[in-house]
Design a protein around this motif. Structure first.
Motif, PDB file in Angstrom:
ATOM      1  N   VAL A  53       0.869  -1.177   0.000  1.00 50.98           N
ATOM      2  CA  VAL A  53       0.000   0.000   0.000  1.00 50.98           C
ATOM      3  C   VAL A  53       0.904   1.224   0.000  1.00 50.98           C
ATOM      4  CG1 VAL A  53      -1.745   1.309   1.282  1.00 50.98           C
ATOM      5  CG2 VAL A  53      -1.843  -1.191   1.254  1.00 50.98           C
ATOM      6  N   LYS A  54       0.603   2.172  -0.874  1.00 47.78           N
ATOM      7  CA  LYS A  54       1.492   3.329  -1.027  1.00 47.78           C
ATOM      8  C   LYS A  54       0.722   4.636  -0.955  1.00 47.78           C
ATOM      9  CE  LYS A  54       4.996   5.326  -4.123  1.00 47.78           C
ATOM     10  NZ  LYS A  54       5.704   5.175  -5.424  1.00 47.78           N
ATOM     11  N   ASP A  55       0.947   5.387   0.126  1.00 47.41           N
ATOM     12  CA  ASP A  55       0.480   6.767   0.260  1.00 47.41           C
ATOM     13  C   ASP A  55      -1.018   6.906  -0.025  1.00 47.41           C
ATOM     14  OD1 ASP A  55       0.908   9.443   0.889  1.00 47.41           O
ATOM     15  OD2 ASP A  55       1.273  10.013  -1.199  1.00 47.41           O
ATOM     16  N   VAL A  56      -1.826   6.079   0.622  1.00 47.87           N
ATOM     17  CA  VAL A  56      -3.272   6.080   0.388  1.00 47.87           C
ATOM     18  C   VAL A  56      -3.960   7.027   1.369  1.00 47.87           C
ATOM     19  CG1 VAL A  56      -5.383   4.699   0.448  1.00 47.87           C
ATOM     20  CG2 VAL A  56      -3.295   3.762  -0.558  1.00 47.87           C
ATOM     21  N   ASP A  57      -4.780   7.911   0.835  1.00 47.63           N
ATOM     22  CA  ASP A  57      -5.636   8.796   1.627  1.00 47.63           C
ATOM     23  C   ASP A  57      -7.085   8.356   1.467  1.00 47.63           C
ATOM     24  OD1 ASP A  57      -3.384  10.282   2.204  1.00 47.63           O
ATOM     25  OD2 ASP A  57      -3.819  11.875   0.778  1.00 47.63           O
ATOM     26  N   MET A  58      -7.829   8.383   2.539  1.00 47.10           N
ATOM     27  CA  MET A  58      -9.264   8.082   2.463  1.00 47.10           C
ATOM     28  C   MET A  58      -9.983   8.792   3.590  1.00 47.10           C
ATOM     29  SD  MET A  58     -11.365   4.459   2.352  1.00 47.10           S
ATOM     30  CE  MET A  58     -11.150   4.078   4.085  1.00 47.10           C
ATOM     31  N   THR A  59     -11.111   9.401   3.274  1.00 44.82           N
ATOM     32  CA  THR A  59     -11.989  10.014   4.268  1.00 44.82           C
ATOM     33  C   THR A  59     -13.363   9.369   4.170  1.00 44.82           C
ATOM     34  OG1 THR A  59     -10.826  12.135   4.168  1.00 44.82           O
ATOM     35  CG2 THR A  59     -13.062  12.159   5.054  1.00 44.82           C
ATOM     36  N   VAL A  60     -13.932   9.000   5.308  1.00 46.17           N
ATOM     37  CA  VAL A  60     -15.286   8.461   5.369  1.00 46.17           C
ATOM     38  C   VAL A  60     -16.092   9.349   6.301  1.00 46.17           C
ATOM     39  CG1 VAL A  60     -16.728   6.472   5.903  1.00 46.17           C
ATOM     40  CG2 VAL A  60     -14.397   6.126   5.033  1.00 46.17           C
ATOM     41  N   ARG A  61     -17.241   9.789   5.835  1.00 46.49           N
ATOM     42  CA  ARG A  61     -18.078  10.697   6.618  1.00 46.49           C
ATOM     43  C   ARG A  61     -19.246   9.953   7.252  1.00 46.49           C
ATOM     44  NH1 ARG A  61     -16.954  16.026   5.564  1.00 46.49           N
ATOM     45  NH2 ARG A  61     -15.457  16.385   3.885  1.00 46.49           N
ATOM     46  N   GLU A  62     -19.796  10.555   8.282  1.00 50.16           N
ATOM     47  CA  GLU A  62     -20.961   9.972   8.950  1.00 50.16           C
ATOM     48  C   GLU A  62     -22.098   9.778   7.947  1.00 50.16           C
ATOM     49  OE1 GLU A  62     -21.753  12.885  11.889  1.00 50.16           O
ATOM     50  OE2 GLU A  62     -20.149  12.245  13.258  1.00 50.16           O
ATOM     51  N   GLY A  63     -22.753   8.637   8.013  1.00 51.14           N
ATOM     52  CA  GLY A  63     -23.879   8.365   7.139  1.00 51.14           C
ATOM     53  C   GLY A  63     -23.506   8.071   5.707  1.00 51.14           C
ATOM     54  N   GLU A  64     -22.268   7.675   5.455  1.00 44.82           N
ATOM     55  CA  GLU A  64     -21.780   7.460   4.095  1.00 44.82           C
ATOM     56  C   GLU A  64     -21.395   6.003   3.898  1.00 44.82           C
ATOM     57  OE1 GLU A  64     -18.878   9.941   1.110  1.00 44.82           O
ATOM     58  OE2 GLU A  64     -18.081   9.492   3.095  1.00 44.82           O
ATOM     59  N   ILE A  65     -21.644   5.499   2.697  1.00 43.01           N
ATOM     60  CA  ILE A  65     -21.165   4.176   2.300  1.00 43.01           C
ATOM     61  C   ILE A  65     -20.083   4.383   1.246  1.00 43.01           C
ATOM     62  CG2 ILE A  65     -21.741   1.921   1.345  1.00 43.01           C
ATOM     63  CD1 ILE A  65     -24.620   2.360   2.200  1.00 43.01           C
TER      64      ILE A  65
END
Length: 294
Positions: free
Chosen positions: A35-47
């Motif tokens: 895995v290389k330099d992965v960004d991820m954001t998950v918000r409330e109520g989101e799939i």
């Protein structure tokens, strides 16, 4: 190849503040960067969906989020707090997961399996538990009641006393989700929840995930079934060789020529790790589904 439009996920919920943030997550095994330099954001109520051909690093990334692996670089926060690389601490903080390969206690009943997930929220100490004092009995009764509620929620209310090993495959998948929900998570990560399921079971899994989202939880899903993922998710990330290739709405991702190339032109590598390898034939299933839907 024709490109078809995918309708937005049904019953879309209001998306709130960020609940999970991963920044610069990198995982190296010796000279191999999985895995290389992965960004991820998950918000409330989101799939959020996480897709990619076999060997893309999806399960490795999940393992970094949930504390099974300590990332070589990067940071993961849940609700603004940095998560320690310890699975129990991650669960207590509010993140639960399921696995590609079902990991139930085969000789326990369905109810007992769900109760096990609940014990991270109980406070009875060893002596109280051994002596079965009043506090232990109160917590045990509450744990049993909550476990039964969750079995009802996932559609297994009548299977409470069935041994896990004797339950149909699709029911075992739902039981594992119920056990994860028993930890009272803010976010649940599902690793190939429809693997090996028939179309009816897949539809039931989709409906269950919508109910989980509607109950107030955020959801992240790894899946090879493109029809399922594009009809389910608000946002999709595509990983290829450990890096984010593209991120966007299901319509944006499925129409991106780089995603088409990644699936049709790749997918020959082994999956992320031996312990959580994809079911046999999943690569062919992914390519076939992608050809039809992209």
């Amino acid at each position: 190849m024709t490109i078809t439009e995918t309708p937005p996920p049904a019953h879309a919920a209001t998306v709130g503040a960020p609940i999970l943030e991963a920044r610069g997550v990198t995982m190296r095994f010796g000279g191999l960067t999985a895995v290389k330099d992965v960004d991820m954001t998950v918000r409330e109520g989101e799939i959020v969906g996480l897709i990619g051909p076999n060997g893309a690093g999806k399960t490795t990334f999940f393992n970094c989020l949930t504390g099974l692996y300590k990332p070589t670089e990067g940071v993961v926060t849940l609700g603004g707090e940095v998560l320690p690389p310890k699975p129990r601490a991650v669960v207590v903080a509010g993140m639960a997961r399921t696995f590609q390969n079902i990991r139930l206690f085969a000789n326990m009943t369905a109810l007992e399996n769900v109760m096990v997930g609940r014990y991270c929220r109980t406070t009875s100490m060893a002596l109280t538990s051994i002596l079965r004092g009043p506090k232990f009995r109160r917590e045990e009764e509450a744990t049993r009641a909550r476990a039964q509620e969750l079995l009802e929620f996932v559609g297994l209310g009548g299977s409470a006393e069935h041994l896990a090993r004797n339950m149909p495959y699709g029911d075992q998948r739902r039981l594992e989700i119920a056990r994860a929900l028993a930890t009272d998570p803010k976010l649940i990560l599902l690793d190939e929840p429809t693997a090996g399921m028939n179309p009816q079971e897949t539809k039931q899994a989709s409906d269950l995930i919508f109910r989980i989202r509607d109950s107030g939880l955020a959801v992240v899903v790894i899946e090879h079934d493109m029809r399922f993922i594009f009809g389910l998710c608000d946002r999709v990330l595509c990983l290829v060789r450990g890096e984010v290739l593209v991120e966007g709405t299901p319509g944006e991702v499925q129409s991106d020529p780089r995603v088409i190339e990644a699936y049709i032109g790749g997918g020959d590598d082994d999956d992320d790790d031996e312990d959580d390898s994809a079911p046999a034939g999943s690569s062919d299933r992914a390519s076939h589904s992608t050809e039809e839907k992209l």
